[in-house]
Design an enzyme around this catalytic site. Structure first.
Site, mmCIF file in Angstrom:
data_model
loop_
_atom_site.group_PDB
_atom_site.id
_atom_site.type_symbol
_atom_site.label_atom_id
_atom_site.label_comp_id
_atom_site.label_asym_id
_atom_site.label_seq_id
_atom_site.Cartn_x
_atom_site.Cartn_y
_atom_site.Cartn_z
ATOM 1 N N GLY A 215 -25.212 34.750 -1.961
ATOM 2 C CA GLY A 215 -24.698 35.565 -3.056
ATOM 3 C C GLY A 215 -25.234 35.098 -4.397
ATOM 4 N N ALA A 216 -26.100 35.956 -5.013
ATOM 5 C CA ALA A 216 -26.628 35.614 -6.350
ATOM 6 C C ALA A 216 -25.768 36.274 -7.411
ATOM 7 N N GLY A 217 -24.438 36.106 -7.269
ATOM 8 C CA GLY A 217 -23.521 36.622 -8.290
ATOM 9 C C GLY A 217 -23.220 35.519 -9.289
ATOM 10 N N GLY B 133 -18.249 37.295 -3.593
ATOM 11 C CA GLY B 133 -17.232 38.109 -4.246
ATOM 12 C C GLY B 133 -15.832 37.618 -3.940
ATOM 13 N N GLY C 39 6.352 33.760 -3.954
ATOM 14 C CA GLY C 39 7.272 34.837 -4.332
ATOM 15 C C GLY C 39 7.043 36.060 -3.457
ATOM 16 N N ALA D 141 -10.869 35.952 -16.604
ATOM 17 C CA ALA D 141 -9.642 35.321 -17.076
ATOM 18 C C ALA D 141 -9.110 35.975 -18.346
ATOM 19 N N GLU E 79 -29.550 36.747 -1.546
ATOM 20 C CA GLU E 79 -28.769 37.872 -2.070
ATOM 21 C C GLU E 79 -29.087 39.127 -1.265
ATOM 22 N N HIS F 239 -27.805 31.520 -42.535
ATOM 23 C CA HIS F 239 -29.153 31.081 -42.173
ATOM 24 C C HIS F 239 -29.248 29.567 -42.253
ATOM 25 N N ILE G 288 -20.757 33.192 -9.464
ATOM 26 C CA ILE G 288 -20.478 31.838 -8.947
ATOM 27 C C ILE G 288 -21.765 31.220 -8.383
HETATM 28 P P1 FAD Z 1 -5.386 33.659 -10.607
HETATM 29 O O1 FAD Z 1 -5.988 32.783 -11.630
HETATM 30 O O2 FAD Z 1 -6.057 33.754 -9.290
HETATM 31 O O3 FAD Z 1 -3.898 33.145 -10.414
HETATM 32 C C1 FAD Z 1 -3.041 33.695 -9.454
HETATM 33 C C2 FAD Z 1 -1.929 32.683 -9.164
HETATM 34 O O4 FAD Z 1 -0.939 33.327 -8.388
HETATM 35 C C3 FAD Z 1 -2.403 31.484 -8.341
HETATM 36 O O5 FAD Z 1 -1.856 30.308 -8.867
HETATM 37 C C4 FAD Z 1 -1.838 31.769 -6.950
HETATM 38 O O6 FAD Z 1 -1.576 30.586 -6.205
HETATM 39 C C5 FAD Z 1 -0.547 32.459 -7.318
HETATM 40 N N1 FAD Z 1 0.015 33.314 -6.264
HETATM 41 C C6 FAD Z 1 -0.615 34.235 -5.494
HETATM 42 N N2 FAD Z 1 0.276 34.870 -4.695
HETATM 43 C C7 FAD Z 1 1.483 34.316 -4.962
HETATM 44 C C8 FAD Z 1 2.795 34.559 -4.483
HETATM 45 N N3 FAD Z 1 3.065 35.529 -3.602
HETATM 46 N N4 FAD Z 1 3.797 33.800 -4.974
HETATM 47 C C9 FAD Z 1 3.562 32.827 -5.894
HETATM 48 N N5 FAD Z 1 2.348 32.587 -6.401
HETATM 49 C C10 FAD Z 1 1.332 33.320 -5.953
HETATM 50 N N6 FAD Z 1 -13.427 34.060 -15.423
HETATM 51 C C11 FAD Z 1 -13.791 34.020 -16.714
HETATM 52 O O7 FAD Z 1 -13.330 34.862 -17.504
HETATM 53 N N7 FAD Z 1 -14.648 33.048 -17.183
HETATM 54 C C12 FAD Z 1 -15.168 32.111 -16.374
HETATM 55 O O8 FAD Z 1 -15.937 31.253 -16.829
HETATM 56 C C13 FAD Z 1 -14.814 32.141 -15.000
HETATM 57 N N8 FAD Z 1 -15.312 31.222 -14.155
HETATM 58 C C14 FAD Z 1 -14.923 31.251 -12.839
HETATM 59 C C15 FAD Z 1 -15.471 30.300 -11.977
HETATM 60 C C16 FAD Z 1 -15.114 30.305 -10.647
HETATM 61 C C17 FAD Z 1 -15.708 29.273 -9.724
HETATM 62 C C18 FAD Z 1 -14.172 31.268 -10.169
HETATM 63 C C19 FAD Z 1 -13.734 31.264 -8.722
HETATM 64 C C20 FAD Z 1 -13.629 32.218 -11.017
HETATM 65 C C21 FAD Z 1 -14.014 32.226 -12.359
HETATM 66 N N9 FAD Z 1 -13.524 33.172 -13.245
HETATM 67 C C22 FAD Z 1 -13.911 33.150 -14.560
HETATM 68 C C23 FAD Z 1 -12.577 34.215 -12.817
HETATM 69 C C24 FAD Z 1 -11.134 33.819 -13.203
HETATM 70 O O9 FAD Z 1 -10.831 32.579 -12.605
HETATM 71 C C25 FAD Z 1 -10.162 34.887 -12.750
HETATM 72 O O10 FAD Z 1 -10.541 36.142 -13.265
HETATM 73 C C26 FAD Z 1 -8.757 34.560 -13.232
HETATM 74 O O11 FAD Z 1 -8.321 33.324 -12.754
HETATM 75 C C27 FAD Z 1 -7.783 35.651 -12.798
HETATM 76 O O12 FAD Z 1 -6.515 35.342 -13.272
HETATM 77 P P2 FAD Z 1 -5.195 35.857 -12.543
HETATM 78 O O13 FAD Z 1 -4.064 35.349 -13.365
HETATM 79 O O14 FAD Z 1 -5.304 37.295 -12.291
HETATM 80 O O15 FAD Z 1 -5.209 35.159 -11.109
HETATM 81 P P1 NAI Z 2 -20.010 38.381 -7.490
HETATM 82 O O1 NAI Z 2 -19.445 39.718 -7.185
HETATM 83 O O2 NAI Z 2 -20.327 38.040 -8.894
HETATM 84 O O3 NAI Z 2 -21.337 38.161 -6.643
HETATM 85 C C1 NAI Z 2 -21.361 38.204 -5.245
HETATM 86 C C2 NAI Z 2 -22.787 38.467 -4.822
HETATM 87 O O4 NAI Z 2 -22.867 38.265 -3.428
HETATM 88 C C3 NAI Z 2 -23.241 39.890 -5.104
HETATM 89 O O5 NAI Z 2 -24.461 39.881 -5.795
HETATM 90 C C4 NAI Z 2 -23.332 40.507 -3.724
HETATM 91 O O6 NAI Z 2 -24.326 41.509 -3.641
HETATM 92 C C5 NAI Z 2 -23.687 39.298 -2.875
HETATM 93 N N1 NAI Z 2 -23.353 39.436 -1.464
HETATM 94 C C6 NAI Z 2 -22.263 40.016 -0.914
HETATM 95 N N2 NAI Z 2 -22.314 39.927 0.434
HETATM 96 C C7 NAI Z 2 -23.452 39.266 0.746
HETATM 97 C C8 NAI Z 2 -24.062 38.863 1.966
HETATM 98 N N3 NAI Z 2 -23.491 39.110 3.143
HETATM 99 N N4 NAI Z 2 -25.242 38.208 1.909
HETATM 100 C C9 NAI Z 2 -25.835 37.933 0.724
HETATM 101 N N5 NAI Z 2 -25.308 38.312 -0.463
HETATM 102 C C10 NAI Z 2 -24.122 38.960 -0.455
HETATM 103 O O7 NAI Z 2 -18.971 37.353 -6.845
HETATM 104 P P2 NAI Z 2 -18.809 35.784 -6.997
HETATM 105 O O8 NAI Z 2 -20.054 35.134 -7.469
HETATM 106 O O9 NAI Z 2 -18.195 35.350 -5.719
HETATM 107 O O10 NAI Z 2 -17.745 35.681 -8.151
HETATM 108 C C11 NAI Z 2 -16.516 36.399 -8.037
HETATM 109 C C12 NAI Z 2 -16.051 36.814 -9.373
HETATM 110 O O11 NAI Z 2 -15.483 35.706 -10.081
HETATM 111 C C13 NAI Z 2 -17.123 37.337 -10.326
HETATM 112 O O12 NAI Z 2 -17.472 38.667 -10.060
HETATM 113 C C14 NAI Z 2 -16.426 37.220 -11.630
HETATM 114 O O13 NAI Z 2 -15.540 38.303 -11.807
HETATM 115 C C15 NAI Z 2 -15.642 35.933 -11.464
HETATM 116 N N6 NAI Z 2 -16.394 34.821 -12.064
HETATM 117 C C16 NAI Z 2 -16.642 34.851 -13.401
HETATM 118 C C17 NAI Z 2 -17.363 33.865 -14.005
HETATM 119 C C18 NAI Z 2 -17.650 33.962 -15.458
HETATM 120 O O14 NAI Z 2 -17.017 34.767 -16.126
HETATM 121 N N7 NAI Z 2 -18.566 33.179 -16.009
HETATM 122 C C19 NAI Z 2 -17.866 32.709 -13.258
HETATM 123 C C20 NAI Z 2 -17.588 32.794 -11.843
HETATM 124 C C21 NAI Z 2 -16.852 33.802 -11.297
#
Ligand code: FAD
Ligand code: NAI
Length: 479
Positions: free
Chosen positions: A193-195, A285, A122, A334, A216, A458, A197
């Site tokens: 990255g110890a974030g 990130g 879009g 999410a 990290e 409990h 993911i």
């Molecule tokens: P997204 O889920 O990224 O969806 C965006 C959609 O828009 C996609 O389908 C994309 O293809 C589409 N799009 C983009 N641009 C266009 C365009 N121009 N036209 C049409 N379509 C388009 N969050 C949690 O709360 N709990 C978790 O356990 C968790 N685990 C995660 C694990 C991993 C490995 C990752 C990567 C993320 C995780 N997250 C988690 C983060 C979560 O996935 C995101 O915060 C969430 O998906 C964001 O939702 P959104 O709707 O903003 O975007």
């Molecule tokens: P993150 O922001 O959680 O962690 C990234 C880490 O990488 C940070 O600690 C940062 O300092 C480090 N980093 C950045 N540049 C670096 C470098 N050059 N060398 C070494 N370390 C470096 O990002 P991540 O893990 O990619 O996840 C992205 C986001 O997705 C999360 O912040 C979260 O919002 C969402 N997510 C949520 C989950 C959940 O809710 N359980 C699970 C997975 C993702």
């Protein structure tokens, strides 16, 4: 003829698909536009969360946790297993099945709610009748259509932040997509990255037998969490799980050969070191996704971080154009995206939608799990807020002992004068479920005494929160 809608939602992740459903529930004629394709090139609704994020990562965390229990914890129950093994392709196929059932479920919900779903990218078009309707081009390979809508909700999510030194091919250098699709257990796995993911994916493959090293750049581990929780987590992940975590490093080069990938870096003491691995996950990130959206066509304002600029009600600088989820400020989670999607649908329908960013819970699905809501101690200290703290360990809880999961604690932070809860921080078993009580308490502006006076079943893990609340006024009973 151009199709016209009340609302066009661009992006069908948890922000966009929930917004579309809520719009339809409120009687608005709604189109959802999404470009996601699965590995077979088929349209797949649900965005990052369902396809390559929350759902598949939790499926693999569950499988690997079961393996870990069978390998190391069952014997304490007297359960003996012989010849334990893991069939990784079966584990991955299970994960894929869960994903496809959910993505298909959204398509079904769209049909049920009479939402038009269009597959393609879009792009907002410059049009002369902005006060009447916005025009969106939808491009799917060679097919281009234009639709019109009075209101636009942008929910285009985020994509992994790239590290130019480590180009992702999802064969050997992996982002979240590749990390969720490995079909063999790498002997040596590196994670940058110890974030969130890095820790979740590192845990999966460590439990299955990989030697996992996480690098990290920040000196502090898990800096988004409360410092005390982060310290406890680092101790447990290192000692009990066996993750090798190095903080304060700086990567200088990454070299690939046919045999391995070598990461050259300096450690916190400035010593030059090399890490040789078979696979490397890059999780540094995520960045907001505005590419191809046509922001420049219509003058949509972005902030200094490349996110779409919005006010407290997710309104952009353009009339009748809203943005939600990862593409705007606030945590990239999410449930935050979905709540914003609902709120915006309600605002468009003339109702009062609102999301309080201070009460968004965070959960990290490691073992033990980490969860929090509200402010942590370091944030309150730097804001000069006076507070009191109550804390209680899982070790003293009957249910945790029966589960054999006694690591961790719950910490309640309350205002020193009013006793209003300012933050709740947890590390321990199933705290992903327990955090909801703290969210409800904070939404209702509860005091620590309110939780202390609530009857908790409990034996249950929730008693740890009860005792932590009692402990704010130094009256915990079982310690
Ligand atoms: P997204 O889920 O990224 O969806 C965006 C959609 O828009 C996609 O389908 C994309 O293809 C589409 N799009 C983009 N641009 C266009 C365009 N121009 N036209 C049409 N379509 C388009 N969050 C949690 O709360 N709990 C978790 O356990 C968790 N685990 C995660 C694990 C991993 C490995 C990752 C990567 C993320 C995780 N997250 C988690 C983060 C979560 O996935 C995101 O915060 C969430 O998906 C964001 O939702 P959104 O709707 O903003 O975007
Ligand atoms: P993150 O922001 O959680 O962690 C990234 C880490 O990488 C940070 O600690 C940062 O300092 C480090 N980093 C950045 N540049 C670096 C470098 N050059 N060398 C070494 N370390 C470096 O990002 P991540 O893990 O990619 O996840 C992205 C986001 O997705 C999360 O912040 C979260 O919002 C969402 N997510 C949520 C989950 C959940 O809710 N359980 C699970 C997975 C993702």
């Amino acid at each position: 003829m151009t199709q016209s809608f009340d609302v066009a939602v661009i992006g069908a992740g948890p922000g966009g698909y929930v917004a579309a459903i809520r719009c339809a529930q409120l009687g608005l004629n709604t189109i959802s536009i999404d470009e996601w394709e699965n590995s077979q090139g088929k349209a797949s609704l649900g965005g990052t969360c369902l396809n390559v994020g929350c759902i598949p990562s939790k499926a693999l965390l569950e499988s690997s946790e079961n393996y870990e229990r069978a390998a190391h914890k069952f014997s304490a129950h007297g359960i003996k297993l012989q010849d334990l093994s893991i069939d990784v392709p079966v584990m991955i196929a299970r994960k894929d099945k869960i994903v496809s059932s959910f993505t298909g479920g959204i398509a079904m919900l769209f049909r049920k709610n009479k939402i038009t779903a269009m597959h393609g990218r879009g792009t907002l078009l410059k049009s002369n009748n902005e006060r009447e309707a916005w025009q969106v081009e939808v491009k799917n390979r060679d097919k281009v259509e234009v639709v019109e809508a009075k209101h636009i909700i942008i929910a285009t999510g985020s994509t992994p932040r790239l590290l130019p030194m480590a180009p992702v091919d999802n064969e050997r250098i992996l982002d979240n997509v590749g990390a969720l699709a490995l079909t063999e257990i790498p002997q040596r796995l590196g994670v940058i990255g110890a974030g969130v993911i890095g820790l979740e994916m590192g845990s999966v493959w460590r439990r299955l037998g990989s030697e996992v090293t996480i690098l990290e750049s920040l000196p502090a581990f898990l800096s988004a969490a409360d410092e005390q929780i982060a310290k406890e987590a680092q101790k447990i992940f290192t000692k009990e799980l066996g993750l090798l975590i190095q903080t304060g490093i700086k990567i200088s080069a990454i070299r690939s050969s046919n045999e391995s990938i070598t990461v050259e870096y300096t450690d916190s003491q400035g010593e030059l070191l090399k890490l040789e691995v078979d696979k490397l996950i890059v999780a540094v990130g995520r960045v907001p996704n505005t590419s191809g959206l046509g922001a420049e066509n219509v003058g949509l304002k972005l902030d200094g971080h490349g996110r779409i600029e919005v006010d407290g009600h997710c309104r952009t600088n353009l009339s009748n154009v809203y943005a939600v989820g990862d593409v705007v400020r606030g945590p990239m989670l999410a449930h935050k995206a979905s709540e914003e999607g609902s709120a915006v649908a309600e605002i468009i329908a003339g109702q009062a939608g609102h999301v309080d960013l201070n009460t968004i819970p965070w959960v990290i699905y490691t073992s033990p799990e980490i969860a929090w809501v509200g402010k942590n101690e370091q944030e309150l200290k730097s804001a000069g807020v006076q507070y009191k703290v109550g804390q209680f360990p899982f070790m003293a809880n009957g249910r945790a002992r029966a589960l054999g999961e006694t690591s961790g604690f719950v910490k309640v932070i309350a205002d020193a004068d009013t006793d209003r809860i300012l933050g709740v921080h947890m590390i321990g078993p199933y705290v992903s479920e327990m955090i909801s009580e703290a969210v409800v308490a904070m939404e209702f502006a509860a005091s620590s005494e309110d939780i202390a006076r609530i009857v908790h079943a409990h034996p249950s893990l929730s008693e740890v929160l009860h005792e932590a609340a009692l402990s704010v006024d130094k009256r915990a009973l079982h310690i």
